[in-house]
Design a protein around this motif. Structure first.
Motif, mmCIF file in Angstrom:
data_model
loop_
_atom_site.group_PDB
_atom_site.id
_atom_site.type_symbol
_atom_site.label_atom_id
_atom_site.label_comp_id
_atom_site.label_asym_id
_atom_site.label_seq_id
_atom_site.Cartn_x
_atom_site.Cartn_y
_atom_site.Cartn_z
ATOM 1 N N ARG A 130 0.868 -1.310 0.032
ATOM 2 C CA ARG A 130 0.061 0.024 0.008
ATOM 3 C C ARG A 130 0.937 1.147 -0.022
ATOM 4 O O ARG A 130 0.304 2.231 -0.677
ATOM 5 C CB ARG A 130 -0.901 -0.174 1.326
ATOM 6 C CG ARG A 130 -1.879 -1.091 1.063
ATOM 7 C CD ARG A 130 -2.953 -1.237 2.476
ATOM 8 N NE ARG A 130 -2.274 -2.346 3.108
ATOM 9 C CZ ARG A 130 -3.104 -2.594 4.359
ATOM 10 N NH1 ARG A 130 -4.354 -2.281 4.508
ATOM 11 N NH2 ARG A 130 -2.310 -3.514 4.940
ATOM 12 N N THR B 217 2.400 -10.594 -4.587
ATOM 13 C CA THR B 217 1.484 -9.957 -5.081
ATOM 14 C C THR B 217 0.250 -10.961 -5.600
ATOM 15 O O THR B 217 0.751 -12.046 -6.064
ATOM 16 C CB THR B 217 1.957 -8.951 -6.433
ATOM 17 O OG1 THR B 217 2.498 -8.318 -5.898
ATOM 18 C CG2 THR B 217 0.638 -8.420 -6.861
ATOM 19 N N SER C 66 -6.736 -10.084 -5.694
ATOM 20 C CA SER C 66 -7.728 -9.706 -4.421
ATOM 21 C C SER C 66 -8.957 -8.817 -4.970
ATOM 22 O O SER C 66 -9.104 -8.815 -6.316
ATOM 23 C CB SER C 66 -6.658 -8.525 -3.801
ATOM 24 O OG SER C 66 -7.653 -8.025 -2.787
ATOM 25 N N MET C 67 -9.814 -8.304 -4.206
ATOM 26 C CA MET C 67 -10.793 -7.415 -4.367
ATOM 27 C C MET C 67 -10.997 -5.988 -3.720
ATOM 28 O O MET C 67 -10.342 -6.130 -2.806
ATOM 29 C CB MET C 67 -12.048 -8.156 -4.048
ATOM 30 C CG MET C 67 -12.428 -9.334 -4.853
ATOM 31 S SD MET C 67 -12.558 -9.288 -6.876
ATOM 32 C CE MET C 67 -14.221 -8.733 -6.781
ATOM 33 N N ARG C 68 -11.371 -5.022 -4.241
ATOM 34 C CA ARG C 68 -11.348 -3.845 -3.438
ATOM 35 C C ARG C 68 -12.470 -3.162 -3.793
ATOM 36 O O ARG C 68 -13.327 -3.511 -4.831
ATOM 37 C CB ARG C 68 -10.218 -2.847 -4.083
ATOM 38 C CG ARG C 68 -9.830 -2.366 -5.471
ATOM 39 C CD ARG C 68 -9.062 -1.292 -5.430
ATOM 40 N NE ARG C 68 -8.797 -0.818 -6.866
ATOM 41 C CZ ARG C 68 -9.664 0.243 -7.215
ATOM 42 N NH1 ARG C 68 -10.425 0.757 -6.448
ATOM 43 N NH2 ARG C 68 -9.628 0.641 -8.368
ATOM 44 N N SER D 245 -14.753 -0.153 -5.218
ATOM 45 C CA SER D 245 -14.656 1.093 -6.129
ATOM 46 C C SER D 245 -15.243 2.214 -5.429
ATOM 47 O O SER D 245 -15.957 2.249 -4.670
ATOM 48 C CB SER D 245 -15.188 1.011 -7.139
ATOM 49 O OG SER D 245 -16.298 0.690 -7.334
ATOM 50 N N TRP E 192 -17.433 -4.055 -5.998
ATOM 51 C CA TRP E 192 -16.270 -4.736 -5.731
ATOM 52 C C TRP E 192 -15.574 -5.026 -7.101
ATOM 53 O O TRP E 192 -16.389 -5.499 -8.214
ATOM 54 C CB TRP E 192 -16.564 -6.106 -4.829
ATOM 55 C CG TRP E 192 -16.957 -5.698 -3.533
ATOM 56 C CD1 TRP E 192 -18.141 -5.683 -2.954
ATOM 57 C CD2 TRP E 192 -15.980 -5.704 -2.644
ATOM 58 N NE1 TRP E 192 -18.077 -5.235 -1.657
ATOM 59 C CE2 TRP E 192 -16.518 -5.322 -1.187
ATOM 60 C CE3 TRP E 192 -14.520 -5.462 -2.451
ATOM 61 C CZ2 TRP E 192 -15.965 -5.054 0.048
ATOM 62 C CZ3 TRP E 192 -13.960 -5.116 -1.185
ATOM 63 C CH2 TRP E 192 -14.701 -5.057 -0.104
ATOM 64 N N SER F 33 -8.596 -6.679 -8.248
ATOM 65 C CA SER F 33 -7.589 -5.904 -7.673
ATOM 66 C C SER F 33 -6.339 -6.878 -7.508
ATOM 67 O O SER F 33 -6.319 -7.909 -7.706
ATOM 68 C CB SER F 33 -7.687 -5.056 -6.501
ATOM 69 O OG SER F 33 -6.661 -4.228 -6.206
ATOM 70 N N ARG F 34 -5.025 -6.239 -7.243
ATOM 71 C CA ARG F 34 -4.032 -7.004 -6.721
ATOM 72 C C ARG F 34 -3.595 -6.550 -5.493
ATOM 73 O O ARG F 34 -3.725 -5.436 -5.119
ATOM 74 C CB ARG F 34 -2.712 -6.955 -7.941
ATOM 75 C CG ARG F 34 -3.631 -7.357 -9.408
ATOM 76 C CD ARG F 34 -2.574 -7.868 -10.113
ATOM 77 N NE ARG F 34 -1.574 -9.019 -9.798
ATOM 78 C CZ ARG F 34 -1.645 -10.206 -9.766
ATOM 79 N NH1 ARG F 34 -2.669 -10.979 -9.840
ATOM 80 N NH2 ARG F 34 -0.579 -10.744 -9.532
ATOM 81 N N TYR F 35 -2.934 -7.123 -4.605
ATOM 82 C CA TYR F 35 -2.645 -6.982 -3.286
ATOM 83 C C TYR F 35 -1.239 -7.502 -3.064
ATOM 84 O O TYR F 35 -0.955 -8.743 -3.363
ATOM 85 C CB TYR F 35 -3.520 -7.414 -2.256
ATOM 86 C CG TYR F 35 -3.086 -7.173 -0.844
ATOM 87 C CD1 TYR F 35 -2.978 -6.064 -0.130
ATOM 88 C CD2 TYR F 35 -2.693 -8.235 -0.221
ATOM 89 C CE1 TYR F 35 -2.478 -5.857 1.047
ATOM 90 C CE2 TYR F 35 -2.177 -8.394 1.233
ATOM 91 C CZ TYR F 35 -2.047 -7.003 1.718
ATOM 92 O OH TYR F 35 -1.683 -6.836 3.231
#
Length: 170
Positions: free
Chosen positions: A40, A120, A123-125, A127, A132, A135-137
């Motif tokens: 992050r 990495t 993922s989900m995030r 918006s 939802w 995404s990538r984390y």
């Protein structure tokens, strides 16, 4: 002598003993520590503390506790306080007898990463419009860490069996 982290040790001791009268605290030790960072980026310092206390009402007790902070944040999050990793709130454990290795590792289970991979992953995030989306984390990775083997051995009575990624066993 075991290596101390590059932090103010007296701040750790103060946070670990908060709420205890000075006469109740017989000993305080730092057993392990690490600084981690994720994608992050969030930086997180964690400290595994061991306390030996004696109170008139309960007698002798031993405490394991996990302190943490986000040193790059402002305000209260940058100060040491009780913390956890995972989804269960259990940063403090009291014992009527000195804890041994099995007690320490049971306490740490699901709340201390000795070997985070920093990969990495999908993922989900959420918006901006409340949906939802994929995404990538990037997971946490160890920046620096230490298990204080001599201290551990002196208060736990056993050698530590787990170490952080890249850490030399002593």
């Amino acid at each position: 002598m075991d290596q101390l982290p590059p932090w103010n040790y007296s701040e750790l001791v103060q946070a670990a003993t908060e709420g205890l009268a000075s006469g109740e605290v017989k000993d305080v030790r730092l057993l392990a520590w690490h600084t981690q960072e994720d994608g992050r980026p969030i930086r997180f310092d964690a400290a595994l503390m061991w306390l030996h206390i004696e109170r008139q009402d309960t007698g002798e007790q031993w405490i394991l506790l996990k302190l943490g902070r986000n040193p790059t944040e402002e305000g209260a999050r940058s100060e040491w306080g009780l913390t956890f990793e995972g989804h269960q709130w259990s940063p403090v454990k009291l014992f009527d007898n000195p804890p041994r290795n099995r007690d320490v590792y049971t306490f740490l289970k699901d709340h201390w990463e000795f070997n985070p991979d920093g990969r990495t992953v999908p993922s989900m995030r959420l918006s901006d419009d409340g949906k939802w989306i994929p995404s990538r984390y990037t997971r946490f990775r160890i920046l620096r860490a230490g298990v204080r083997s001599k201290t551990w051995r002196s208060v736990i009575g056993d050698d530590p069996t787990q170490f952080h990624r890249g850490e030399r066993r002593r």
